[in-house]
Each structure stands twice: as structure tokens, then as C-alpha cells.
Scaffold this active site. Sequence first.
Site, mmCIF file in Angstrom:
data_model
loop_
_atom_site.group_PDB
_atom_site.id
_atom_site.type_symbol
_atom_site.label_atom_id
_atom_site.label_comp_id
_atom_site.label_asym_id
_atom_site.label_seq_id
_atom_site.Cartn_x
_atom_site.Cartn_y
_atom_site.Cartn_z
ATOM 1 C CG LEU A 61 35.251 28.792 20.946
ATOM 2 C CD1 LEU A 61 34.154 29.351 21.826
ATOM 3 C CD2 LEU A 61 36.604 29.369 21.332
ATOM 4 C CB SER A 126 24.705 39.800 27.885
ATOM 5 O OG SER A 126 23.348 40.182 27.749
ATOM 6 C CB THR A 128 20.708 38.794 29.744
ATOM 7 O OG1 THR A 128 21.957 38.413 29.187
ATOM 8 C CG2 THR A 128 19.768 39.247 28.668
ATOM 9 C CE1 TYR A 150 22.591 36.500 26.370
ATOM 10 C CE2 TYR A 150 24.094 35.046 25.209
ATOM 11 C CZ TYR A 150 23.742 36.312 25.647
ATOM 12 O OH TYR A 150 24.551 37.389 25.369
ATOM 13 C CE LYS A 154 27.554 35.583 26.396
ATOM 14 N NZ LYS A 154 28.896 35.646 25.782
ATOM 15 C CG ASN A 200 18.059 40.706 19.001
ATOM 16 O OD1 ASN A 200 19.168 40.288 18.791
ATOM 17 N ND2 ASN A 200 17.431 40.444 20.130
ATOM 18 N N GLY A 295 9.074 36.989 29.271
ATOM 19 C CA GLY A 295 10.443 37.292 29.712
ATOM 20 C C GLY A 295 10.858 38.720 29.471
#
Length: 339
Positions: A61, A126, A128, A150, A154, A200, A295
Site C-alpha cells: 500500500l 471493526s 472495536t 488498532y 479504524k 484470537n 482490555g
Amino acid sequence: MTQTILLTGGAGYIGSHTYVALIKSGYNVVIYDNFSNARADVPARLELITGAPVTVWRGDLLDGHSLNAVFAAHKIDAVIHFAAKKAVGESVRLPIDYFQTNITGLLALLEAMNTAGVHNLVYSSSATVYAETETLPIDEDAPLGFASPYAFTKLAGEQIMAQVAASNPAWAFGILRYFNPAGAHESGLIGEDPNGIPNNLLPYIAKVATGDLPALNIFGNDYPTPDGTGMRDYIHVEDLAQGHVLSLAALLAGKGGHLLNLGTGIGFSVMDMLQTYSRACGRDLPYVIAPRRDGDLAAYWADPARAQAVLGFTATRGLEDICTSSWNWVKRRGNMGTS
Ligand code: WQD
């Protein structure tokens, strides 16, 4: 005229499943990936699933030349943007890497799209981005916040696109807020394939099932939930892929942008997942109760109503499908080598 879609991160977990769904829906697809988080043999496995050659542009990218070149080489009608870093814990350790890839990378993509006159983008967001809440289910108007670099990237991405869209009505963004993607393609040829020890839940349980890890550490069983373990909204990756196809179709049909949750609207606990996976793999999987993970929230799941109203999207697969498809995948992956 068949429309062509650029899939950034298309060799990754959700990207590869979306690739299959797009091909099935009759699109041409170009995968743009640097393979930093994807195995080199994914395109070959996608060819096995779709029965057709896969067009791959190996690029980063942050390489503006390569990005501009892929738009010059292919008449792109829309982009689905998966290429991003997505590990919450890693983002706390390496925030600059996350800002570079997830924010600077998005800006580079938007610039290349604008230069090429391409203004339809489906974006991986997300759950989140939602602030910690006890109000469930969570709908798209819930308060926003971020608890990690993160999640910040987003949310920043969403805010950037909102301002870009306000600057020029040609832009249309399909912003999709994923809850917990899980499971694997029915063929068993593609699935979640994290490097190292998984963060995860589902890929960790999968490694316990294959014997690669001794037992699941359940991060706390004293939450205010029915069995005390954390609850989440696990959405099958093939349902998630279908959500992207519907979002893309809405943009290409000129229906304008949207911002939607992609979830099932049902919460399942860690113990639900472990017991379902045990049934899928045919043996009781070992676990130990460990301290809570920093968290973690006790529970969150989506209100999926708006995706149904706007796109006609409803997840159709449940926890049994997630665990059975995952087990089918990890059994086959074990025989694929490490390419
Ligand atoms: C699920 C539940 C854990 C591992 C993360 C990201 C989110 C999204 C999805 C990108 C929790 C418990 C987990 C383990 C456990 N990714 N657990 N033992 O944290 O809900 O969401 O992945 O968009 O951004 O934050 O998913 O799978 O890590 O945890 O007990 O070894 O499983 O406590 O209750 P999470 P998870």
C-alpha cells in the site's frame, strides 16, 4: 461489461473468502497484496476453489508507484480494502507501524483511487470502534471510542472517509464494522492461518484441537455472564464475505455510502465455543482458567438490523458451522506444508 474489483489484502483471511464470493457473483477481481500476512500458496488454492486463474498484483500500500501501476493496468470499478494490520495487542507495542499501514496506507489508496477516477470503496472497520458499553445489542449509533492504537486507526479511517465523502459526492464508502469473524471456507482449502501463537479465541482452540497447543487458557470465568466467561458475536467468514458483496453491489448501483455492523446479533461465550469445537473435533478439549486479559470486555454483540434493512444482509451460519468448518480447514492445512 463485467466489473473489476481491486481487493487489497485479498490473499488474507477475510480477503480470500471475499475473493471467492466475488468470483461466484460474476466480478473480475485483482488481488493486491504484499503477502506480509498471507501464505504464498493462497492464490493457488483460490484457483482450486474457483476453477479459474487468479490475478495477483504483489505490492505494498505504501508503494505509490505500484498502486498507481495496478490502476493503470486494470480498469478498476471499485475497491474492497482489507490490507491492514489487525492485532490489538501488537498495536499497543507497535503503534507507529499500525498508523503507517492502516492510516497512511488508506490515504495512499484514496490518492491512487482519486487519480484513477475510482470512487467506490468498501472498508474493513471493526466493532472495536465502539466505546466500552453495557448497552447490548450494539447498534451503529452507539458511542464511539478506542482502547488501542488498532481501534484508533479504524476510527480514524472512518473519520477520514467521512470528510473525503463530504468534499466530493462522487465518493461512496461502504464502511463495515465486523464483530468477531471466525470459521473457514466449506472447501477446507482456505481459512484463518495466523502466524505464531494465535491471539484470537477460535484459532487458538483450533491449535488445541490439533495438539499444537496443550490447552485453552480461558481469560477469566468471573464475568457477569451466564457461565462467567466472555461473550462475543462470532460471524462466519463466509457470511462476512457475502456482506461485502452486498455492500459493493449497493455502491456500484449508485445507492450511496453506508456504515453498518456485520454480526449475527447473538452472543456466545468462550465455554460455548470450546464445547461446540469439542463436538466438531470429536474430543473434549482441555482448558485452564487463567486471569482476565487486559482490555477485554465481558460481553458485546451486534444489532444487525440496519445491515438487513440497507443491504438485505443476514448472517445464516451459526457456531456449529463455524467450528465444523474451522476443524475441516485445520485438518487439511496440516497436510499442506508451510509454503
Ligand atoms: C474473544 C473472547 C477473550 C483467546 C478481537 C479484536 C477485534 C477483532 C476480533 C479485528 C474474549 C476470550 C480469547 C484466548 C480466551 N479483530 N479468549 N482465550 O478480543 O473479542 O476481538 O478479535 O477487528 O478487533 O479485539 O476476540 O478472539 O481475542 O477473544 O479466553 O486464548 O475469547 O477473553 O472473551 P476479541 P478474541
